[in-house]
Each structure stands twice: as structure tokens, then as C-alpha cells.
Design an enzyme around this catalytic site. Structure first.
Site, PDB file in Angstrom:
ATOM      1  CG  ASP A   8      -2.187   0.808   1.005  1.00  0.00           C
ATOM      2  OD1 ASP A   8      -2.349   1.382  -0.099  1.00  0.00           O
ATOM      3  OD2 ASP A   8      -3.024   0.865   1.923  1.00  0.00           O
ATOM      4  N   GLY A   9       0.276   2.353  -0.428  1.00  0.00           N
ATOM      5  CA  GLY A   9       0.944   3.644  -0.430  1.00  0.00           C
ATOM      6  C   GLY A   9       0.074   4.694   0.230  1.00  0.00           C
ATOM      7  CD  GLU A  43      -1.698   2.310  -3.305  1.00  0.00           C
ATOM      8  OE1 GLU A  43      -1.413   1.097  -3.181  1.00  0.00           O
ATOM      9  OE2 GLU A  43      -2.628   2.842  -2.677  1.00  0.00           O
ATOM     10  CG  ASP A  66      -5.668   0.016  -1.101  1.00  0.00           C
ATOM     11  OD1 ASP A  66      -4.822   0.448  -1.908  1.00  0.00           O
ATOM     12  OD2 ASP A  66      -5.720   0.406   0.090  1.00  0.00           O
ATOM     13  CG  HIS A 120      -9.337   2.998   4.376  1.00  0.00           C
ATOM     14  ND1 HIS A 120      -8.283   3.127   5.254  1.00  0.00           N
ATOM     15  CD2 HIS A 120      -8.990   3.710   3.263  1.00  0.00           C
ATOM     16  CE1 HIS A 120      -7.345   3.896   4.717  1.00  0.00           C
ATOM     17  NE2 HIS A 120      -7.745   4.252   3.511  1.00  0.00           N
ATOM     18  CG  ASP A 130      -3.825   2.579   5.101  1.00  0.00           C
ATOM     19  OD1 ASP A 130      -3.675   3.321   4.104  1.00  0.00           O
ATOM     20  OD2 ASP A 130      -4.370   2.969   6.153  1.00  0.00           O
TER      21      ASP A 130
END
Length: 219
Positions: A8-9, A43, A66, A120, A130
Site C-alpha cells: 500500500d501507499g 503504491e 487496494d 479501509h 496502510d
């Protein structure tokens, strides 16, 4: 076996202070970032660092993301971009070309499965990645030490240190030139490296990079 990870970023401002992270479990994760970058670069960098960190591991890899941009870029759009000289349909250069070219190389010969997950939405591994990406971005925002994590720790080994080939970069362009190198060492050596790094107030990754740099200079 298959390594299962989430990548994730995070960007605070987009562009703004940015972070990236990949997560396998609490003992196996890595994070970093830049003073200013974008969420998409974070990301992409999370996946790239995961690929680099596991490059010498003879196992398949499954990655939860995501970001549909990342998954589509790496599994659908990249062949067309390459045929057109990394140009889009409108003739303009593809955004994030530098990272995409490195990802193209890193993906060669690898068995990678990407799975999209909604961000989320209580996906435990995605949430963990995240949180670490945002923590890295926040550290750059506040100019504090980046919680980089232990790096990739192969199953069944006592310790692994994943270190950048150069000290932490202060800019996005400098970070793009960073290469990740992994090595497995006995626990007592890893403990000694951590102890010496803490004595200097720096992360073990940076301490190890300095040792490597001094050794190369003295050759």
C-alpha cells in the site's frame, strides 16, 4: 509455498509527504517514503520493494492491493505502453515511467498473483500495510525517524536484514535509484547491528548501508 503480502501507499496532500509499505506479518514488513510524492508512486514503490526484497526467494507471490491503478498497470496496460515506447494513447509519456520500467524488470520470471481488496474495509493485511505506509509519510512530514520495519524475513530463519544500498533518500528522484539487498545473518550478528545502530540514533538499515559504503570506498 506462496508468500502472501499486502502492499500500500499513502500521501499526505497528494503530492505531499508520502510513504509506502508491504506487509507479510508483524515480523516481516518494510516501509519507506519521500518528502514529497504521490499516492500512486507510493503504491507502485510498495510492490517494487516487495519484489526486490523477495527476488532471491524460490516461492510464488500473492499480493493484495487496494489500488486498481497498480493492478491494471502491471497486468493489463504495461504491454501496450512498452510497444508504444512507454507512451499512452494520446502520445504523452506514461506517468511514473521510471518505477514502471523497474517493475517490468522485477516481474520478469516471477509468478505473481495480484488481488484487489477494498481499502479501509477491515482487510487485516491491507490495513496493516496502510498503517505502516501512513506512518512513513507522517515521519517525513514531521521530519522524524521513519519506521522502516525488519524487512523480509524468510520463513524458518532467525533474522533477515533488508537494507538500502545507500542512505535514506531525501527526494523522490534519489529514492528511485535505491536498490534493496537482502541477507540472512545469525541472530547474534543482527542483534549487534541493531545495538550499534541504536547507539548512533539511526535505523539498522542505514547503519548497515554505511558499513557497506565504507567497505566499497576502501577497496
Amino acid at each position: 509455498m506462496t508468500i502472501i503480502a499486502a502492499a500500500d501507499g499513502s500521501a499526505l496532500g497528494n503530492p505531499g509527504p508520502a510513504g509506502w509499505a508491504w506487509y507479510v506479518d508483524d515480523d516481516c514488513w518494510h516501509a519507506g517514503g519521500w518528502k514529497e510524492s504521490t499516492n500512486n508512486r507510493g503504491e507502485l514503490m510498495a510492490v517494487l520493494d516487495l519484489l526486490d526484497s523477495t527476488a532471491g526467494v524460490d516461492e510464488d507471490l500473492k499480493v493484495f492491493c487496494d489500488s486498481k491503478y497498480v493492478i491494471n498497470a502491471l497486468t493489463k496496460w504495461m504491454p501496450g505502453w512498452k510497444r508504444k515506447g512507454w507512451k499512452k494513447a494520446d502520445g504523452k509519456e506514461v506517468l511514473n515511467k521510471d518505477l514502471l520500467e523497474r517493475l517490468d524488470t522485477a516481474l520478469t520470471g516471477r509468478e505473481i498473483e495480484f488481488e484487489w481488496v477494498k481499502g479501509h474495509n477491515n482487510h487485516a493485511m491491507n490495513e496493516a500495510a496502510d498503517e505502516r505506509a501512513r506512518a512513513a509519510a507522517t515521519a517525513y512530514q514531521k521530519n522524524t525517524s521513519v519506521p522502516a520495519g525488519p524487512g523480509y524475513v524468510p520463513a524458518g530463519t532467525s533474522e533477515s536484514i533488508t537494507a538500502p544500498a545507500a542512505p535514506s533518500a531525501e527526494s523522490d528522484s534519489a529514492a528511485a535509484a535505491t536498490t534493496v539487498v537482502s541477507c540472512t545473518v545469525p541472530t547474534h550478528i543482527a542483534d549487534e547491528l541493531v545495538s550499534r545502530a541504536q547507539a548512533q540514533g539511526i535505523h539498522p538499515q542505514e547503519f548497515l548501508a554505511e558499513i557497506i559504503g565504507r567497505s566499497l570506498e576502501n577497496e
